[in-house]
Design a protein around this motif. Structure first.
Motif, PDB file in Angstrom:
ATOM      1  N   PRO A 227      -8.920  11.098   3.478  1.00 29.48           N
ATOM      2  CA  PRO A 227      -8.709  11.589   2.116  1.00 29.48           C
ATOM      3  C   PRO A 227      -9.504  12.846   1.758  1.00 29.48           C
ATOM      4  CG  PRO A 227      -9.945   9.533   2.108  1.00 29.48           C
ATOM      5  CD  PRO A 227      -9.525   9.776   3.521  1.00 29.48           C
TER       6      PRO A 227
ATOM      7  N   LYS B 288       0.831  -1.203   0.000  1.00 29.13           N
ATOM      8  CA  LYS B 288       0.000   0.000   0.000  1.00 29.13           C
ATOM      9  C   LYS B 288       0.866   1.254   0.000  1.00 29.13           C
ATOM     10  CE  LYS B 288      -3.787   2.172   2.484  1.00 29.13           C
ATOM     11  NZ  LYS B 288      -4.652   2.089   3.640  1.00 29.13           N
ATOM     12  N   LYS B 289       1.941   1.256   0.816  1.00 30.40           N
ATOM     13  CA  LYS B 289       2.836   2.414   0.875  1.00 30.40           C
ATOM     14  C   LYS B 289       3.560   2.622  -0.443  1.00 30.40           C
ATOM     15  CE  LYS B 289       3.671   2.933   5.735  1.00 30.40           C
ATOM     16  NZ  LYS B 289       4.627   3.113   6.785  1.00 30.40           N
TER      17      LYS B 289
ATOM     18  N   GLN C  62      -4.403  13.464   3.140  1.00 30.42           N
ATOM     19  CA  GLN C  62      -4.011  12.725   4.324  1.00 30.42           C
ATOM     20  C   GLN C  62      -4.407  11.266   4.163  1.00 30.42           C
ATOM     21  OE1 GLN C  62      -5.521  14.474   7.931  1.00 30.42           O
ATOM     22  NE2 GLN C  62      -4.625  16.464   7.480  1.00 30.42           N
ATOM     23  N   GLN C  63      -3.505  10.377   4.481  1.00 27.69           N
ATOM     24  CA  GLN C  63      -3.767   8.951   4.325  1.00 27.69           C
ATOM     25  C   GLN C  63      -4.976   8.493   5.122  1.00 27.69           C
ATOM     26  OE1 GLN C  63      -0.213   6.818   5.326  1.00 27.69           O
ATOM     27  NE2 GLN C  63       0.671   7.118   3.303  1.00 27.69           N
ATOM     28  N   ASP C  64      -5.115   8.980   6.336  1.00 31.49           N
ATOM     29  CA  ASP C  64      -6.216   8.522   7.181  1.00 31.49           C
ATOM     30  C   ASP C  64      -7.499   9.322   6.993  1.00 31.49           C
ATOM     31  OD1 ASP C  64      -5.170  10.796   8.329  1.00 31.49           O
ATOM     32  OD2 ASP C  64      -5.345  10.074  10.389  1.00 31.49           O
TER      33      ASP C  64
ATOM     34  N   LEU D 173       1.165   4.274  -2.899  1.00 23.35           N
ATOM     35  CA  LEU D 173       0.976   5.682  -2.582  1.00 23.35           C
ATOM     36  C   LEU D 173       2.212   6.477  -2.963  1.00 23.35           C
ATOM     37  CD1 LEU D 173      -0.718   7.914  -1.379  1.00 23.35           C
ATOM     38  CD2 LEU D 173       0.222   7.329   0.852  1.00 23.35           C
TER      39      LEU D 173
END
Length: 140
Positions: free
Chosen positions: A80, A2-3, A76-78, A6
């Motif tokens: 969106p 996932k990282k 922001q990842q947490d 991104l």
């Protein structure tokens, strides 16, 4: 995984939304350069539409406006719906010119109802002389 995905997306956005050639070919007066972070919260149901319009605006601004060095959209990842833009302009005059451009006016008018909040935070680069090396390194 996932990282990595991104990171790939962010790299593609940065390469497309930062004017690598401009900062390396033009004499930049770092004392006049304007750096800003735009903190934007998007109404959740408009996120996809907003992102599509923002990506068009960022790309056009960097491609068409010599004074726009970078417009780098992120989320922001947490959360969106929390969008951040790193904006770098050659000068205040370049920024003011950007605000009058057709692509920015289209972006601003077509996304107004999609934005819950907007805060513009002016920044000061700690070491702006290293910026050209950063943009060159991305092209490797």
């Amino acid at each position: 995984m996932k990282k990595l995905g991104l990171l790939t997306i962010l790299t593609i956005l940065l390469l497309g939304s930062c004017n690598r050639g401009h900062i390396n070919e033009t004499e930049v007066d770092y004392d006049r350069m304007m750096v800003r972070i735009a903190e934007i919260e998007i109404v959740p149901e408009f996120r996809d539409d907003y992102v599509a319009i923002l990506k068009e605006e960022a790309e056009a601004s960097v491609r068409l406006e010599p004074g726009v060095i970078c417009i780098y959209p992120m989320f922001q990842q947490d959360n969106p719906n929390q969008i951040r833009l790193l904006e770098i302009y050659a000068s205040e005059e370049a920024y003011q010119s950007h605000l009058q451009s057709p692509h920015f006016i289209h972006y601003k008018t077509s996304t107004k109802h999609m934005v819950k909040s907007l805060q513009l935070v002016d920044m000061e680069a700690l070491d702006p002389e290293t910026m050209p090396a950063l943009f060159l390194k991305l092209g490797e």
